[in-house]
Design a protein around this motif. Structure first.
Motif, PDB file in Angstrom:
ATOM      1  N   LEU A 241      -0.800  -3.282  -9.369  1.00 52.40           N
ATOM      2  CA  LEU A 241       0.230  -4.125  -8.761  1.00 52.40           C
ATOM      3  C   LEU A 241       0.419  -5.411  -9.555  1.00 52.40           C
ATOM      4  CD1 LEU A 241       2.178  -4.422  -6.368  1.00 52.40           C
ATOM      5  CD2 LEU A 241       0.309  -5.504  -5.092  1.00 52.40           C
TER       6      LEU A 241
ATOM      7  N   HIS B 110       6.433   1.267  -8.403  1.00 53.55           N
ATOM      8  CA  HIS B 110       6.410   0.164  -9.355  1.00 53.55           C
ATOM      9  C   HIS B 110       7.689   0.066 -10.188  1.00 53.55           C
ATOM     10  CE1 HIS B 110       2.238   0.941  -8.228  1.00 53.55           C
ATOM     11  NE2 HIS B 110       1.992  -0.317  -8.536  1.00 53.55           N
TER      12      HIS B 110
ATOM     13  N   GLU C 146      -9.928  -4.824   1.940  1.00 56.73           N
ATOM     14  CA  GLU C 146     -10.310  -4.910   0.539  1.00 56.73           C
ATOM     15  C   GLU C 146     -11.823  -4.941   0.332  1.00 56.73           C
ATOM     16  OE1 GLU C 146      -8.090  -7.980  -1.396  1.00 56.73           O
ATOM     17  OE2 GLU C 146      -6.178  -7.060  -0.852  1.00 56.73           O
TER      18      GLU C 146
ATOM     19  N   ARG D 189      -8.428  -0.956  -8.448  1.00 54.15           N
ATOM     20  CA  ARG D 189      -7.467  -0.286  -9.327  1.00 54.15           C
ATOM     21  C   ARG D 189      -6.042  -0.438  -8.799  1.00 54.15           C
ATOM     22  NH1 ARG D 189     -11.467   3.874 -10.225  1.00 54.15           N
ATOM     23  NH2 ARG D 189     -10.552   5.208  -8.622  1.00 54.15           N
ATOM     24  N   ARG D 190      -5.903  -0.331  -7.476  1.00 51.62           N
ATOM     25  CA  ARG D 190      -4.570  -0.482  -6.877  1.00 51.62           C
ATOM     26  C   ARG D 190      -4.032  -1.886  -7.101  1.00 51.62           C
ATOM     27  NH1 ARG D 190      -2.965  -2.457  -2.036  1.00 51.62           N
ATOM     28  NH2 ARG D 190      -5.088  -2.514  -1.193  1.00 51.62           N
TER      29      ARG D 190
ATOM     30  N   LEU E 221     -11.450   1.722  -5.780  1.00 55.84           N
ATOM     31  CA  LEU E 221     -10.089   2.195  -5.514  1.00 55.84           C
ATOM     32  C   LEU E 221      -9.156   1.020  -5.239  1.00 55.84           C
ATOM     33  CD1 LEU E 221     -10.690   5.342  -3.263  1.00 55.84           C
ATOM     34  CD2 LEU E 221      -9.666   5.311  -5.542  1.00 55.84           C
ATOM     35  N   THR E 222      -9.641   0.093  -4.417  1.00 53.78           N
ATOM     36  CA  THR E 222      -8.835  -1.087  -4.083  1.00 53.78           C
ATOM     37  C   THR E 222      -8.558  -1.925  -5.327  1.00 53.78           C
ATOM     38  OG1 THR E 222      -9.755  -1.175  -1.842  1.00 53.78           O
ATOM     39  CG2 THR E 222      -8.741  -3.184  -2.681  1.00 53.78           C
TER      40      THR E 222
ATOM     41  N   ILE F 216       0.869  -1.186   0.000  1.00 56.12           N
ATOM     42  CA  ILE F 216       0.000   0.000   0.000  1.00 56.12           C
ATOM     43  C   ILE F 216       0.899   1.227   0.000  1.00 56.12           C
ATOM     44  CG2 ILE F 216      -1.826   1.249   1.212  1.00 56.12           C
ATOM     45  CD1 ILE F 216      -2.735  -1.391   2.419  1.00 56.12           C
ATOM     46  N   ASP F 217       1.205   1.704  -1.194  1.00 54.15           N
ATOM     47  CA  ASP F 217       2.100   2.836  -1.370  1.00 54.15           C
ATOM     48  C   ASP F 217       1.934   3.327  -2.803  1.00 54.15           C
ATOM     49  OD1 ASP F 217       4.019   4.733  -0.801  1.00 54.15           O
ATOM     50  OD2 ASP F 217       5.717   3.381  -1.015  1.00 54.15           O
ATOM     51  N   ASN F 218       2.560   4.450  -3.111  1.00 53.67           N
ATOM     52  CA  ASN F 218       2.469   5.019  -4.450  1.00 53.67           C
ATOM     53  C   ASN F 218       3.857   5.152  -5.075  1.00 53.67           C
ATOM     54  OD1 ASN F 218      -0.421   5.550  -4.313  1.00 53.67           O
ATOM     55  ND2 ASN F 218       0.095   7.205  -2.895  1.00 53.67           N
TER      56      ASN F 218
END
Length: 301
Positions: free
Chosen positions: A265, A199, A222, A260-261, A257-258, A194-196
């Motif tokens: 990943l 990648h 989730e 898409r994250r 949102l979850t 859980i970070d931005n």
């Protein structure tokens, strides 16, 4: 004796009890379930020269040593042995979000169990194992080494180390590993991811080192439960907010949102060919590790 001292001693005793329980469990699992699978899944870094012997029919011509052949007046080849020993690093996220657990175990406790199993499996294989703990910045680095005391210290540090800055910085952890490890190594990356903006750095890490991602998550993170209005506190920033979980639009937006994250990943793992496992805090992680090892060993067969 002060109350604070008593509480500190009690906390230390509890951690040591957890370490002992994990040691017993991890030793048994690594011995009974994973030692052979680990050996087949993770190969050494290449071949080491062993000796010369006279050429025999069917030998690879490319291994003929022409200098020795000229001296002996007969063809001789170089023989090799597989370099089995790996340098293994277990990188564990201990940011604020990793202390969350909606039921029996937190993500950090599950990570400690998995790390213990991996560390003892690596030990049985004769590999050196190291540890990196990180949150907003690298907090503790134990270089890869062998020995029971070293392994037990790793488990203890995963359970006991508390970061001053609780936010997550996966990019910083990747940069630290790439700067620190000069030799190609096997990296087990344990995080909730859980970070931005991490990648590309994870991709760079996977190109330099053999990287395996173990995503540890709590189901509540989730799928937001319908439990009315709740007060939420961000474990990394301390920010508080009130959320009406009974509102279907709120739950739908959260799930989008979850999704898409997690999709981003998954694309990263696929793009950089990073093997990965998704382990929930309320489920048995052993079948997932078995499947990971089985997939890798069949690939290497």
């Amino acid at each position: 004796m002060t109350k604070a001292t008593t509480e500190d001693e009690s906390s230390i005793e509890e951690i040591m009890r957890k370490v002992h329980r994990l040691e017993v469990k991890a030793r048994r699992l690594s011995r009974e379930s994973f030692s052979g699978e680990y050996h087949a899944s993770f190969k050494g870094q290449g071949l080491d020269f062993e000796d010369f012997r006279e050429y025999q029919h069917g030998d690879e011509i490319r291994f003929i040593d022409w200098n020795v052949t000229a001296r002996m007046n007969a063809p001789f080849i170089r023989t090799f042995r597989e370099e089995r020993e790996l340098s293994v690093l277990i990188a564990v996220d201990i940011s604020g979000s990793f202390d969350y657990g909606s039921k029996h175990f937190s993500k950090r406790e599950i990570a400690a169990e998995i790390a213990a199993v991996l560390a003892f499996s690596a030990r049985h294989n004769g590999d050196k194992v190291g540890l990196l703990l990180f949150a907003e910045e690298p907090i503790l680095y134990l270089p890869p080494a062998k020995g029971n005391k070293h392994t037990l210290r790793m488990i203890r540090e995963i359970l006991a180390t508390t970061p001053e800055k609780k936010q997550t910085n996966l990019s910083g952890a990747c940069d630290f590993i790439n700067r620190t490890l000069k030799r190609k190594s096997l990296i087990f990356f344990l995080s909730d991811f859980i970070d931005n903006e991490f990648h590309k750095k994870l991709g760079v890490l996977s190109q330099k080192h053999e990287t395996i991602a173990l995503r540890i998550f709590d189901p509540v993170e989730e799928n937001l439960p319908d439990v009315g209005k709740i007060n939420l506190t961000d474990p990394e920033t301390g920010e508080q907010s009130t959320v009406n979980t009974s509102n279907p639009n709120v739950r739908m937006a959260y799930e989008k949102l979850t999704a898409r994250r997690l999709e981003a990943l998954q694309k990263t793992f696929t793009k950089y060919k990073i093997d990965h496992v998704d382990a929930a805090t309320d489920a048995d992680y052993l079948p997932l590790l078995h499947q990971l090892f089985k997939t890798r060993s069949s690939r290497h067969a």
